[in-house]
Design a protein around this motif. Structure first.
Motif, short mmCIF file in Angstrom:
data_model
loop_
_atom_site.label_atom_id
_atom_site.label_comp_id
_atom_site.label_asym_id
_atom_site.label_seq_id
_atom_site.Cartn_x
_atom_site.Cartn_y
_atom_site.Cartn_z
N ILE A 16 0.84 -1.20 0.00
CA ILE A 16 0.00 0.00 0.00
C ILE A 16 0.87 1.25 0.00
CG2 ILE A 16 -1.57 1.39 1.43
CD1 ILE A 16 -2.85 -1.28 2.34
N LEU A 17 1.82 1.31 0.91
CA LEU A 17 2.63 2.52 1.07
C LEU A 17 3.52 2.77 -0.15
CD1 LEU A 17 3.63 2.18 4.82
CD2 LEU A 17 1.97 3.77 3.83
N LEU B 63 -6.22 -1.39 -4.57
CA LEU B 63 -5.19 -2.41 -4.42
C LEU B 63 -5.64 -3.51 -3.47
CD1 LEU B 63 -2.29 -3.41 -4.98
CD2 LEU B 63 -1.54 -2.01 -3.05
N LEU B 64 -6.25 -3.12 -2.36
CA LEU B 64 -6.73 -4.11 -1.40
C LEU B 64 -7.79 -5.02 -2.00
CD1 LEU B 64 -6.80 -1.83 1.75
CD2 LEU B 64 -5.51 -3.95 1.54
N GLU B 65 -8.58 -4.51 -2.93
CA GLU B 65 -9.58 -5.32 -3.60
C GLU B 65 -8.95 -6.30 -4.59
OE1 GLU B 65 -13.34 -2.15 -3.45
OE2 GLU B 65 -12.08 -2.31 -5.26
N GLU B 66 -7.75 -5.99 -5.03
CA GLU B 66 -7.07 -6.83 -6.02
C GLU B 66 -6.19 -7.90 -5.38
OE1 GLU B 66 -4.04 -6.29 -9.87
OE2 GLU B 66 -4.49 -4.60 -8.54
N LEU B 67 -5.57 -7.59 -4.25
CA LEU B 67 -4.60 -8.50 -3.63
C LEU B 67 -5.27 -9.74 -3.04
CD1 LEU B 67 -2.34 -5.98 -1.65
CD2 LEU B 67 -1.71 -7.25 -3.73
N PRO B 68 -4.58 -10.88 -3.04
CA PRO B 68 -5.06 -12.05 -2.29
C PRO B 68 -4.69 -11.90 -0.81
CG PRO B 68 -3.03 -12.60 -3.45
CD PRO B 68 -3.37 -11.19 -3.84
N LYS C 109 -9.22 12.14 3.75
CA LYS C 109 -10.14 11.01 3.58
C LYS C 109 -9.68 9.86 4.47
CE LYS C 109 -12.70 8.55 0.01
NZ LYS C 109 -12.92 8.43 -1.44
N SER C 110 -10.57 9.42 5.35
CA SER C 110 -10.28 8.33 6.28
C SER C 110 -11.18 7.14 5.97
CB SER C 110 -10.50 8.79 7.72
OG SER C 110 -10.20 7.75 8.63
N ILE C 111 -10.56 6.02 5.62
CA ILE C 111 -11.29 4.83 5.20
C ILE C 111 -10.81 3.62 6.02
CG2 ILE C 111 -11.73 3.22 3.29
CD1 ILE C 111 -13.04 5.84 2.79
N VAL C 112 -11.76 2.79 6.45
CA VAL C 112 -11.44 1.50 7.04
C VAL C 112 -11.84 0.42 6.03
CG1 VAL C 112 -11.86 -0.14 8.91
CG2 VAL C 112 -11.78 2.32 9.39
N VAL C 113 -10.87 -0.37 5.60
CA VAL C 113 -11.14 -1.46 4.66
C VAL C 113 -11.16 -2.77 5.43
CG1 VAL C 113 -10.39 -2.65 2.58
CG2 VAL C 113 -10.00 -0.19 2.81
N GLU C 114 -12.28 -3.46 5.39
CA GLU C 114 -12.41 -4.77 6.02
C GLU C 114 -12.08 -5.82 4.96
OE1 GLU C 114 -16.26 -5.14 7.80
OE2 GLU C 114 -16.03 -3.35 9.06
N ALA C 115 -10.97 -6.55 5.18
CA ALA C 115 -10.48 -7.48 4.16
C ALA C 115 -10.33 -8.88 4.75
CB ALA C 115 -9.14 -7.00 3.61
N SER C 116 -10.92 -9.85 4.08
CA SER C 116 -10.77 -11.26 4.44
C SER C 116 -10.39 -12.01 3.17
CB SER C 116 -12.07 -11.81 5.02
OG SER C 116 -12.99 -12.14 3.99
N PRO C 117 -10.04 -13.30 3.27
CA PRO C 117 -9.76 -14.07 2.06
C PRO C 117 -10.95 -14.18 1.12
CG PRO C 117 -8.85 -15.19 3.98
CD PRO C 117 -9.71 -14.07 4.49
N ARG C 118 -12.14 -13.87 1.61
CA ARG C 118 -13.35 -14.04 0.82
C ARG C 118 -13.98 -12.75 0.33
NH1 ARG C 118 -12.14 -17.49 4.19
NH2 ARG C 118 -12.42 -16.01 5.90
N SER C 119 -13.71 -11.64 1.02
CA SER C 119 -14.40 -10.41 0.67
C SER C 119 -13.60 -9.20 1.13
CB SER C 119 -15.79 -10.39 1.32
OG SER C 119 -16.53 -9.27 0.92
N VAL C 120 -13.77 -8.07 0.43
CA VAL C 120 -13.15 -6.80 0.79
C VAL C 120 -14.20 -5.70 0.66
CG1 VAL C 120 -11.37 -5.10 0.23
CG2 VAL C 120 -10.86 -7.54 0.01
N VAL C 121 -14.49 -5.02 1.76
CA VAL C 121 -15.45 -3.91 1.75
C VAL C 121 -14.84 -2.74 2.50
CG1 VAL C 121 -17.46 -5.43 1.62
CG2 VAL C 121 -16.60 -4.70 3.86
N SER C 122 -15.34 -1.53 2.25
CA SER C 122 -14.78 -0.35 2.90
C SER C 122 -15.88 0.52 3.47
CB SER C 122 -13.92 0.45 1.90
OG SER C 122 -14.69 0.87 0.80
#
Length: 348
Positions: free
Chosen positions: A178-179, A191-196, A211-224
């Motif tokens: 990310i950085l 990028l988080l939506e693309e990465l495994p 802009k402050s965003i929290v991205v919830e990422a699991s092996p199955r889904s990515v939402v923000s």
């Protein structure tokens, strides 16, 4: 109280040369021998598919791949061992805590984990072969626990769950990607939506636009979602949460109840770092004690960093460093209330 330190590492140049430089520094360090004692190659949780890991690194992180090659050459390691140790793909790491609070112009973050896995390395790196310059604490040498880049994007992450893992990158390598590759929060979300993803983590992003965003990422889904507070549970992907999230919700409530008093960064830093405010954690034996508190300022590119509780942050001017000045500080010192050894300081 145990006296501890983090070494400040500064480097400008190619990723391969950066890897070689780190390898030379690690030759005399206790970190790698201690890690091998903790997690021997025979541990099935650390086995990797070398061909698969190489392919995914070359696809998503070709410059980091060069860095790993530099580390391998300096340490005289084979490719398999270097990928296993530094690749940040398909590996097992201890769970952690962590609390993050943001305003439009700053992020404050507690990194909670086990002393035995803490590296005690704080890196400033300006690549000459592509990618953004970054500043922040390292994990697994090549990865980052949190940090800031030259474009003013700040990042931190929070552990959610180990269950139902998948093939993918672990949190520290995702933080580094990310950085190094994203100029703002929107690019980081893409990028988080693309990465495994190997595990379930929240990634907290704050950019120069506020802009402050929290991205919830699991092996199955990515939402923000937009939020100023993140601890160790998902608000949207609730099915991915652990069974016990009471302490996570408690810390969240403590921060939310005080957020009106944290309009300026020092009061926010004190809220997270002071041992009597209810957010700083001393649960080191369960891998969820606060090891460092960091503050990041996207507009000014300044960073505050402290080890342990009730500390004043060491302030670092990343912009001046980007302009060519070298930091005079070589170490950050602090104190942690634990009997557990730190991997970079004590032979295990």
């Amino acid at each position: 109280m145990k006296q501890i330190h983090s070494d400040i590492i500064q480097f400008r140049g190619s990723h391969y040369d950066y890897g070689r430089h780190q390898g030379e520094l690690l030759k005399g360090s206790l970190l790698l021998p201690n890690r091998r004692k903790q997690w021997p190659p025979s541990n099935k949780n650390f086995m990797i598919n070398e061909q698969e890991a190489t392919s995914i690194l070359q696809t998503f992180a070709p410059r980091i791949w060069e860095e790993i090659n530099g580390l391998a050459d300096a340490l005289e390691w084979n490719a398999h061992d270097a990928i296993r140790e530094f690749g940040g793909y398909y590996l097992e790491y201890t769970r952690s805590g962590c609390s993050i609070f943001t305003r439009e112009d700053f992020m404050v973050r507690n990194y909670d984990s086990s002393p035995q896995g803490y590296e005690g390395r704080f890196a400033l790196y300006q690549p000459s072969d592509g990618g953004y310059a970054t500043i922040g604490p390292t994990m697994q040498i090549t990865g980052r626990t949190d940090g800031l880049n030259e474009k003013g994007l700040a990042m931190g992450y929070n552990f959610i769950n180990r269950r139902n893992s998948g093939d993918g990158f672990i949190c520290n390598m995702i933080g580094r990607l990310i950085l190094e590759n994203c100029a703002d929060a929107d690019e980081a979300v893409a990028l988080l939506e693309e990465l495994p993803h190997r595990r379930s983590f929240s990634y907290v992003l704050l950019d120069r636009n506020g802009k402050s965003i929290v991205v919830e990422a699991s092996p199955r889904s990515v939402v923000s979602r937009e939020s100023a507070v993140s601890t160790n549970h998902f608000d949207l992907l609730t099915e991915e949460n652990r069974y016990q999230i009471e302490d996570s919700r408690r810390r969240e409530e403590v921060i939310l109840s005080q957020q009106d008093t944290m309009a300026e960064p020092y009061s926010a830093f004190r809220m997270l770092n002071d041992s009597d405010k209810g957010v700083f954690s001393k649960k080191y034996t369960t891998a969820s004690g606060t090891l460092h508190t960091a503050s990041y300022f996207p507009a000014s590119l300044k960073v505050g960093f402290a080890l342990g509780q009730d500390r004043l942050p060491l302030m670092l001017d990343f912009k001046k460093w980007l302009d060519g000045e070298r930091l005079n500080a070589k170490r950050v010192k602090g104190r942690v209330d634990t009997h557990l050894p730190f991997a970079h300081m004590t032979e295990m």
